[in-house]
Motif scaffolding. Structure first.
Motif, PDB file in Angstrom:
ATOM      1  N   ASP A 213       0.828  -1.208   0.000  1.00 38.22           N
ATOM      2  CA  ASP A 213       0.000   0.000   0.000  1.00 38.22           C
ATOM      3  C   ASP A 213       0.860   1.254   0.000  1.00 38.22           C
ATOM      4  OD1 ASP A 213      -2.409  -1.298  -0.089  1.00 38.22           O
ATOM      5  OD2 ASP A 213      -2.661  -1.375   2.083  1.00 38.22           O
ATOM      6  N   THR A 214       2.024   1.189   0.628  1.00 42.88           N
ATOM      7  CA  THR A 214       2.933   2.333   0.603  1.00 42.88           C
ATOM      8  C   THR A 214       3.470   2.578  -0.799  1.00 42.88           C
ATOM      9  OG1 THR A 214       3.570   1.801   2.883  1.00 42.88           O
ATOM     10  CG2 THR A 214       4.979   3.345   1.677  1.00 42.88           C
ATOM     11  N   VAL A 215       3.727   1.504  -1.548  1.00 43.73           N
ATOM     12  CA  VAL A 215       4.144   1.654  -2.947  1.00 43.73           C
ATOM     13  C   VAL A 215       3.044   2.322  -3.759  1.00 43.73           C
ATOM     14  CG1 VAL A 215       4.796   0.397  -5.034  1.00 43.73           C
ATOM     15  CG2 VAL A 215       5.748  -0.287  -2.843  1.00 43.73           C
ATOM     16  N   LEU A 261      11.596   2.044  -7.004  1.00 49.32           N
ATOM     17  CA  LEU A 261      12.400   0.819  -7.030  1.00 49.32           C
ATOM     18  C   LEU A 261      12.935   0.412  -5.657  1.00 49.32           C
ATOM     19  CD1 LEU A 261      14.396   1.092 -10.397  1.00 49.32           C
ATOM     20  CD2 LEU A 261      12.491  -0.432  -9.824  1.00 49.32           C
ATOM     21  N   PRO A 262      13.537   1.321  -4.868  1.00 46.86           N
ATOM     22  CA  PRO A 262      14.008   0.883  -3.544  1.00 46.86           C
ATOM     23  C   PRO A 262      12.887   0.348  -2.662  1.00 46.86           C
ATOM     24  CG  PRO A 262      14.959   3.008  -4.126  1.00 46.86           C
ATOM     25  CD  PRO A 262      13.876   2.738  -5.125  1.00 46.86           C
ATOM     26  N   LEU A 263      11.746   1.018  -2.666  1.00 39.75           N
ATOM     27  CA  LEU A 263      10.629   0.576  -1.840  1.00 39.75           C
ATOM     28  C   LEU A 263      10.080  -0.763  -2.327  1.00 39.75           C
ATOM     29  CD1 LEU A 263       8.859   1.272   0.542  1.00 39.75           C
ATOM     30  CD2 LEU A 263       7.378   2.567  -0.988  1.00 39.75           C
ATOM     31  N   ILE A 264      10.028  -0.949  -3.636  1.00 38.23           N
ATOM     32  CA  ILE A 264       9.584  -2.238  -4.173  1.00 38.23           C
ATOM     33  C   ILE A 264      10.557  -3.344  -3.789  1.00 38.23           C
ATOM     34  CG2 ILE A 264       9.180  -3.517  -6.309  1.00 38.23           C
ATOM     35  CD1 ILE A 264       8.153  -0.938  -7.555  1.00 38.23           C
ATOM     36  N   GLY A 265      11.863  -3.044  -3.825  1.00 41.62           N
ATOM     37  CA  GLY A 265      12.853  -4.038  -3.421  1.00 41.62           C
ATOM     38  C   GLY A 265      12.697  -4.425  -1.959  1.00 41.62           C
ATOM     39  N   VAL A 266      12.465  -3.450  -1.093  1.00 47.92           N
ATOM     40  CA  VAL A 266      12.256  -3.739   0.322  1.00 47.92           C
ATOM     41  C   VAL A 266      10.990  -4.569   0.511  1.00 47.92           C
ATOM     42  CG1 VAL A 266      11.760  -2.703   2.564  1.00 47.92           C
ATOM     43  CG2 VAL A 266      13.525  -1.719   1.105  1.00 47.92           C
ATOM     44  N   THR A 267       9.943  -4.233  -0.235  1.00 43.20           N
ATOM     45  CA  THR A 267       8.690  -4.990  -0.138  1.00 43.20           C
ATOM     46  C   THR A 267       8.884  -6.442  -0.542  1.00 43.20           C
ATOM     47  OG1 THR A 267       7.427  -2.980  -0.631  1.00 43.20           O
ATOM     48  CG2 THR A 267       6.299  -5.085  -0.913  1.00 43.20           C
ATOM     49  N   ASP A 268       9.571  -6.682  -1.649  1.00 42.01           N
ATOM     50  CA  ASP A 268       9.820  -8.054  -2.088  1.00 42.01           C
ATOM     51  C   ASP A 268      10.661  -8.816  -1.065  1.00 42.01           C
ATOM     52  OD1 ASP A 268       8.388  -7.537  -4.354  1.00 42.01           O
ATOM     53  OD2 ASP A 268      10.138  -7.133  -5.613  1.00 42.01           O
ATOM     54  N   TRP A 269      11.659  -8.136  -0.481  1.00 39.31           N
ATOM     55  CA  TRP A 269      12.514  -8.795   0.503  1.00 39.31           C
ATOM     56  C   TRP A 269      11.730  -9.171   1.751  1.00 39.31           C
ATOM     57  CZ3 TRP A 269      14.127  -7.030   5.431  1.00 39.31           C
ATOM     58  CH2 TRP A 269      15.107  -7.824   6.033  1.00 39.31           C
ATOM     59  N   LEU A 272       9.382 -12.107   0.898  1.00 42.63           N
ATOM     60  CA  LEU A 272      10.126 -13.368   0.812  1.00 42.63           C
ATOM     61  C   LEU A 272      10.547 -13.845   2.188  1.00 42.63           C
ATOM     62  CD1 LEU A 272      11.443 -15.533  -0.954  1.00 42.63           C
ATOM     63  CD2 LEU A 272      13.453 -14.046  -1.151  1.00 42.63           C
ATOM     64  N   ARG A 273      10.976 -12.925   3.029  1.00 45.04           N
ATOM     65  CA  ARG A 273      11.387 -13.301   4.380  1.00 45.04           C
ATOM     66  C   ARG A 273      10.213 -13.842   5.187  1.00 45.04           C
ATOM     67  NH1 ARG A 273      13.966  -9.155   8.890  1.00 45.04           N
ATOM     68  NH2 ARG A 273      14.376 -10.720  10.499  1.00 45.04           N
ATOM     69  N   ALA A 274       9.038 -13.191   5.046  1.00 44.20           N
ATOM     70  CA  ALA A 274       7.856 -13.678   5.762  1.00 44.20           C
ATOM     71  C   ALA A 274       7.444 -15.050   5.267  1.00 44.20           C
ATOM     72  CB  ALA A 274       6.700 -12.684   5.585  1.00 44.20           C
ATOM     73  N   ALA A 275       7.542 -15.291   3.946  1.00 50.60           N
ATOM     74  CA  ALA A 275       7.185 -16.610   3.409  1.00 50.60           C
ATOM     75  C   ALA A 275       8.155 -17.677   3.917  1.00 50.60           C
ATOM     76  CB  ALA A 275       7.205 -16.554   1.878  1.00 50.60           C
ATOM     77  N   ARG A 276       9.433 -17.360   3.972  1.00 52.87           N
ATOM     78  CA  ARG A 276      10.406 -18.334   4.485  1.00 52.87           C
ATOM     79  C   ARG A 276      10.183 -18.621   5.952  1.00 52.87           C
ATOM     80  NH1 ARG A 276      16.053 -16.052   1.742  1.00 52.87           N
ATOM     81  NH2 ARG A 276      15.662 -16.853  -0.383  1.00 52.87           N
ATOM     82  N   ARG A 277       9.844 -17.578   6.732  1.00 57.28           N
ATOM     83  CA  ARG A 277       9.572 -17.797   8.158  1.00 57.28           C
ATOM     84  C   ARG A 277       8.349 -18.668   8.353  1.00 57.28           C
ATOM     85  NH1 ARG A 277       8.513 -12.933   9.530  1.00 57.28           N
ATOM     86  NH2 ARG A 277      10.646 -12.276   9.933  1.00 57.28           N
ATOM     87  N   GLN A 278       7.313 -18.444   7.532  1.00 53.48           N
ATOM     88  CA  GLN A 278       6.112 -19.241   7.641  1.00 53.48           C
ATOM     89  C   GLN A 278       6.366 -20.692   7.248  1.00 53.48           C
ATOM     90  OE1 GLN A 278       2.855 -17.756   5.332  1.00 53.48           O
ATOM     91  NE2 GLN A 278       1.402 -19.264   6.076  1.00 53.48           N
TER      92      GLN A 278
END
Length: 282
Positions: A213-215, A261-269, A272-278
């Motif tokens: 939503d921030t993007v 682009l920086p905000l999108i990169g942070v969002t993807d990271w 991905l981190r939340a999916a790996r933790r789950q």
């Protein structure tokens, strides 16, 4: 006492080498397919009968260099508005989400007002809200009316606060009620339980959609130009009016993409981190 050094077996070394070869092969195939597709698209676009006219109207380097400073100056306003509106919208959304989760009949009017707010502003187009705030409020001729820039920013905050409130509420309701019961059994009040137990878990769970939503907010701050301030979009519009060429719009669009682009990169990271933790938790 001698320490034995673990050495991988030949089978394990073979598996590691195979995975490395597969990774290199995948990267090379991806790069090759991307290059082929890009070349085909380039040939298709540049080979079109009207390409010369489109190139002259949208990709004129001289006009781009002429209006780049003015567009960059306007982009600074967009950046400041993005920071302020994002912080205010997150705070407003969190407040509305907490109000909607209050229990007890005494809080029914508060829940009703919060619900009406979220339903209304999630349905209203942002452009209409900006017009109502930026032009309707000054029409009341009240003392101390802020500038149209502030009113336009308030319209963005109010609209996105409704979206973020639903994201926060989903995160709060995803926390199991036993968490609150355990906190209350330890002597914490309801407010302390929400602050120290529920909200930290809720915010962590909904971090990816909040960043998405921030993007979206980063793009919509360009709509502040409808209220009159000279931001990147308004500067580009002035350039188009002066030259009868659409290249300034393309320049502004490229700058917005680079800003995102920086905000999108942070969002993807974070996603991905939340999916790996789950996956690790399951």
């Amino acid at each position: 006492m001698t320490t034995q050094i673990h050495r991988p077996s030949d089978l394990q070394l073979g598996r590691i080498a195979y995975r490395r070869r597969q990774a290199i092969r995948s990267v090379l195939l991806a790069a090759l397919s991307t290059a082929i597709l890009g070349t085909l698209l380039g040939v298709l676009v540049t080979g079109a009968p009207g390409w010369d006219r489109v190139k002259e109207s949208f990709f004129d380097p001289e006009i781009a260099r002429e209006f780049l400073p003015e567009i960059l100056q306007g982009l600074w306003l967009n950046i400041r508005m993005l920071v302020v509106c994002a912080i205010c919208a997150l705070a407003l959304g969190l407040l509305i989400a907490v109000l909607r989760t209050l229990r007890g009949p005494v809080f029914f009017p508060v829940r009703a007002i919060a619900t009406i707010y979220t339903y209304s502003f999630r349905g209203l187009p942002l452009i209409i809200v900006i017009y109502l705030c930026a032009f309707g409020i000054p029409g009341l001729r009240l003392q101390g009316t802020p500038s149209v820039t502030v009113l336009g920013g308030a319209a963005i905050v109010i609209t996105y606060g409704a979206y973020l409130a639903e994201v926060f509420r989903a995160g709060i309701e995803s926390v199991h009620p036993s968490q609150i019961a355990a906190a209350r059994s330890l002597g914490l009040t309801y407010r302390q339980s929400m602050r120290h137990v529920v909200l930290p878990q809720a915010v962590r769970r909904v971090a990816p959609p909040l960043l998405n939503d921030t993007v979206a907010l980063q793009k919509d701050v360009g709509l502040i130009s409808l209220a009159g301030p000279i931001d990147a979009i308004r500067a580009a519009q002035i350039g188009v009016a002066q030259t009868a060429n659409f290249t300034p719009y393309v320049v502004a669009g490229v700058l917005f993409v680079l800003l995102a682009l920086p905000l999108i990169g942070v969002t993807d990271w974070v996603t991905l981190r939340a999916a790996r933790r789950q996956n690790a938790g399951t």
